[in-house]
Motif scaffolding. Sequence first.
Motif, PDB file in Angstrom:
ATOM      1  N   SER A 236      48.177  36.115  30.139  1.00 45.40           N
ATOM      2  CA  SER A 236      47.304  35.930  31.470  1.00 45.40           C
ATOM      3  C   SER A 236      47.765  36.531  32.528  1.00 45.40           C
ATOM      4  O   SER A 236      49.184  36.440  32.591  1.00 45.40           O
ATOM      5  N   TYR A 237      47.139  37.283  33.412  1.00 46.45           N
ATOM      6  CA  TYR A 237      47.596  38.078  34.781  1.00 46.45           C
ATOM      7  C   TYR A 237      46.679  37.628  35.663  1.00 46.45           C
ATOM      8  O   TYR A 237      45.585  37.334  35.588  1.00 46.45           O
ATOM      9  N   ARG A 238      47.264  37.544  36.986  1.00 48.07           N
ATOM     10  CA  ARG A 238      46.798  37.900  38.194  1.00 48.07           C
ATOM     11  C   ARG A 238      46.606  39.302  38.503  1.00 48.07           C
ATOM     12  O   ARG A 238      47.477  39.520  39.113  1.00 48.07           O
ATOM     13  N   LEU A 239      45.475  39.896  38.468  1.00 47.87           N
ATOM     14  CA  LEU A 239      45.477  41.437  38.995  1.00 47.87           C
ATOM     15  C   LEU A 239      44.466  41.670  40.042  1.00 47.87           C
ATOM     16  O   LEU A 239      43.520  40.829  40.170  1.00 47.87           O
ATOM     17  N   SER A 240      44.779  42.610  40.684  1.00 47.86           N
ATOM     18  CA  SER A 240      43.863  43.046  42.006  1.00 47.86           C
ATOM     19  C   SER A 240      43.323  44.524  41.765  1.00 47.86           C
ATOM     20  O   SER A 240      44.250  45.213  41.196  1.00 47.86           O
ATOM     21  N   ILE A 241      42.274  44.664  41.910  1.00 48.39           N
ATOM     22  CA  ILE A 241      41.487  46.034  42.212  1.00 48.39           C
ATOM     23  C   ILE A 241      41.001  46.516  43.592  1.00 48.39           C
ATOM     24  O   ILE A 241      40.532  45.498  44.219  1.00 48.39           O
ATOM     25  N   VAL A 242      41.072  47.450  44.096  1.00 45.55           N
ATOM     26  CA  VAL A 242      40.740  47.988  45.316  1.00 45.55           C
ATOM     27  C   VAL A 242      39.611  48.937  45.406  1.00 45.55           C
ATOM     28  O   VAL A 242      39.743  50.030  44.529  1.00 45.55           O
ATOM     29  N   PRO A 243      38.373  48.405  46.094  1.00 42.03           N
ATOM     30  CA  PRO A 243      37.464  49.306  45.776  1.00 42.03           C
ATOM     31  C   PRO A 243      37.446  51.083  46.543  1.00 42.03           C
ATOM     32  O   PRO A 243      38.388  50.980  47.353  1.00 42.03           O
ATOM     33  N   VAL A 254      42.849  37.808  34.690  1.00 39.82           N
ATOM     34  CA  VAL A 254      42.622  38.310  33.378  1.00 39.82           C
ATOM     35  C   VAL A 254      43.440  37.687  32.158  1.00 39.82           C
ATOM     36  O   VAL A 254      44.473  37.472  32.065  1.00 39.82           O
ATOM     37  N   ARG A 255      42.669  37.227  31.189  1.00 39.77           N
ATOM     38  CA  ARG A 255      43.171  36.406  29.890  1.00 39.77           C
ATOM     39  C   ARG A 255      42.955  37.746  28.576  1.00 39.77           C
ATOM     40  O   ARG A 255      41.940  38.075  28.524  1.00 39.77           O
ATOM     41  N   CYS A 256      44.107  38.008  28.267  1.00 43.79           N
ATOM     42  CA  CYS A 256      44.152  38.946  27.099  1.00 43.79           C
ATOM     43  C   CYS A 256      44.495  38.380  25.738  1.00 43.79           C
ATOM     44  O   CYS A 256      45.482  37.523  25.604  1.00 43.79           O
ATOM     45  N   LEU A 257      43.438  38.615  24.663  1.00 50.21           N
ATOM     46  CA  LEU A 257      43.569  37.811  23.348  1.00 50.21           C
ATOM     47  C   LEU A 257      43.673  39.063  22.423  1.00 50.21           C
ATOM     48  O   LEU A 257      42.868  40.065  22.357  1.00 50.21           O
ATOM     49  N   ARG A 258      44.986  38.954  21.587  1.00 54.50           N
ATOM     50  CA  ARG A 258      44.952  39.684  20.415  1.00 54.50           C
ATOM     51  C   ARG A 258      44.118  39.826  19.456  1.00 54.50           C
ATOM     52  O   ARG A 258      43.676  38.926  18.848  1.00 54.50           O
ATOM     53  N   ILE A 259      43.408  41.068  19.130  1.00 52.93           N
ATOM     54  CA  ILE A 259      42.565  41.175  18.063  1.00 52.93           C
ATOM     55  C   ILE A 259      43.192  42.315  16.992  1.00 52.93           C
ATOM     56  O   ILE A 259      43.943  42.969  17.537  1.00 52.93           O
ATOM     57  N   PRO A 260      42.808  42.519  15.860  1.00 47.40           N
ATOM     58  CA  PRO A 260      43.233  43.554  14.833  1.00 47.40           C
ATOM     59  C   PRO A 260      43.143  44.854  15.537  1.00 47.40           C
ATOM     60  O   PRO A 260      44.278  45.579  15.286  1.00 47.40           O
ATOM     61  N   SER A 261      42.125  45.176  16.194  1.00 46.78           N
ATOM     62  CA  SER A 261      42.046  46.696  16.814  1.00 46.78           C
ATOM     63  C   SER A 261      42.766  46.771  18.100  1.00 46.78           C
ATOM     64  O   SER A 261      42.439  47.816  18.526  1.00 46.78           O
ATOM     65  N   GLY A 262      43.029  45.852  18.541  1.00 52.55           N
ATOM     66  CA  GLY A 262      43.657  45.897  20.047  1.00 52.55           C
ATOM     67  C   GLY A 262      43.675  44.704  20.664  1.00 52.55           C
ATOM     68  O   GLY A 262      44.163  43.469  20.374  1.00 52.55           O
ATOM     69  N   TRP A 263      42.851  44.328  21.954  1.00 54.97           N
ATOM     70  CA  TRP A 263      42.685  43.329  22.754  1.00 54.97           C
ATOM     71  C   TRP A 263      41.330  43.060  23.318  1.00 54.97           C
ATOM     72  O   TRP A 263      40.664  44.001  23.524  1.00 54.97           O
ATOM     73  N   MET A 264      41.028  41.902  23.312  1.00 55.89           N
ATOM     74  CA  MET A 264      39.661  41.453  24.151  1.00 55.89           C
ATOM     75  C   MET A 264      40.330  40.744  25.113  1.00 55.89           C
ATOM     76  O   MET A 264      40.863  39.705  25.476  1.00 55.89           O
ATOM     77  N   ASN A 265      39.469  41.241  26.430  1.00 63.49           N
ATOM     78  CA  ASN A 265      39.923  40.980  27.841  1.00 63.49           C
ATOM     79  C   ASN A 265      38.822  40.101  28.461  1.00 63.49           C
ATOM     80  O   ASN A 265      37.627  40.457  28.289  1.00 63.49           O
ATOM     81  N   TYR A 266      39.083  39.145  29.248  1.00 59.47           N
ATOM     82  CA  TYR A 266      38.138  38.493  30.113  1.00 59.47           C
ATOM     83  C   TYR A 266      38.616  38.172  31.419  1.00 59.47           C
ATOM     84  O   TYR A 266      39.975  37.886  31.516  1.00 59.47           O
ATOM     85  N   ALA A 267      37.830  38.419  32.486  1.00 65.32           N
ATOM     86  CA  ALA A 267      38.480  38.392  33.842  1.00 65.32           C
ATOM     87  C   ALA A 267      37.573  37.474  34.632  1.00 65.32           C
ATOM     88  O   ALA A 267      36.275  37.133  34.274  1.00 65.32           O
TER      89      ALA A 267
END
Length: 540
Positions: A236-243, A254-267
């Motif tokens: 889990s991360y707290r990330l920022s983006i600037v328009p 952002v929460r990242c879960l490992r899957i066989p092909s890489g990562w599934m991410n939820y923001a």
Amino acid sequence: MALLNLFQFVVPVSLGLLLGGFILVLLARFDQSGHATGGQDAPAESKGEGADAAFLFEGRMLLQASDRATQLLQPSTTDGSAVGPHSLDDWGLVLCVLRPRFPDLPDDPSQFRASPGESGQIRLDSMAGAAAAAHIVVEWWDDWVRLQIVDHCHDQEHAIPSADMSEEAGWLRLAVTGAPYPIWQTARDGRVLWANTAYADLVTRFERRSPEDMTTAQGFPIMFDVPLQTECDNASYRLSIVPSGSVQPYWFDVRCLRIPSGWMNYATDVNAVVNAEIAQRNFVQTLTKTFAQLSIGLAIFDRQRQLALFNPALIDLTSLPAEFLSARPNLLSFFDRLRDRQMMPEPKNYRSWRDQITDLVAAADNGLYLETWSLPSGLTYRISGRPHPDGAVAFLFEDISAEISLTRQFRSQLELGQSALNAMEQSIAVFSATGVLAFSNTAYRKMWHIDPDSGFAEITVIDASRHWQSHSLPTPVWGDLRDFVNQFGDRSDWQAEVTLRDGRMVACHVAPMPGGATMVQFMPFEKCIASATRELLPSA
């Protein structure tokens, strides 16, 4: 002759039947292979262990699909619109369906060929590797690309979904695609393989890119700088983006879960939460700066009764080390240290000391604690306890030594002035600007047989003049005196004579005083004559 005619009839019919059968075989082969050569020599069909689905593309347009391939695509359009963040073309639609299992599929079919007109064939394994449940055989020639899915594992976990499972997967895909929060799949190297509508809207909003740009070979940009993890299965991360064109960051969890092909991410959008935390932090800093300027010592204990906040004035007033206070001592340790440093009155019974502290906290919780500590050093502190939300309690330490000293000095001066008035022979009564008796001396009490301090009620000039009138003969002096006391503006002193009921003559002198007050002096005539005689006689 008849035999010749029969031969001439049978031969054409036989040739026609053979030619028709040959055409039917070609048509059947065409339907099974799922593509037409269009007059071009196509590569031989791959020999898989079971061809479940096949697609034929010309560029990005789907020309033909087998029945199984059509079943895979049907759930994608259950609601009448294409699956994906926006309306996708044919290749993008197939990518949405297949890419979660086959992440190596390119964003555009032209990426298969190294040069125009090249033909070839490759195998793409599913996300589990070469021994996976399925693989794709990709063939390309000219502008055509053919995808053939080969399923060689028939267990429920890895097999190509059945029609019912595909329908359920389609509904699930629609639910994820329409989720209000950004969801996206990334490969092991961080490339975005798939994203839902919220992610695409985020790209449009922050990157100022049109939806059409995301259906081409460019694909989705990387919006979040998520660290690549190789050890943990979720992070889990707290990330920022600037328009684009702005300096104000927007924050997401952002929460990242490992899957066989890489990562599934939820923001999750936490911009309001972060802004509230920043505002709270700024408010606390403002309060801290304000508390630092106070001359009153402040000690706030949280609900666990540990010191949560203090200001520099507390260090100055209690002489407690800053290191001790910064270590967040509990309330009992705090008052114990005050006792050790003689910064609070010494308890008479130390055994009951802790019980007294408990009672002190209970009183502070109710907002009833207020004490004055007279310290051995001569200082005087006023200690008050105030309850705070969430079970916290605050103690205020105020140095009132100067106030106490000034009060004592003022009281001493009052006592000295009262003693001076009591030593005088004249009867003196002083009325305030509101007409209330403020001072009187001993001679006044003896002459008029009254003690103003014997009761709690205030004595006004009306009450006093009535008492005087009851002990004297009728005279207009008392009415004039009442009017003079209640008069505003410039006034001058005056004198009069009154006769008491016992026949004594009394001289009355009325004089204005600062602040609208009035002083009335009474002196018997015999004392006036004796005083005047003493003044006229020459000194020996």
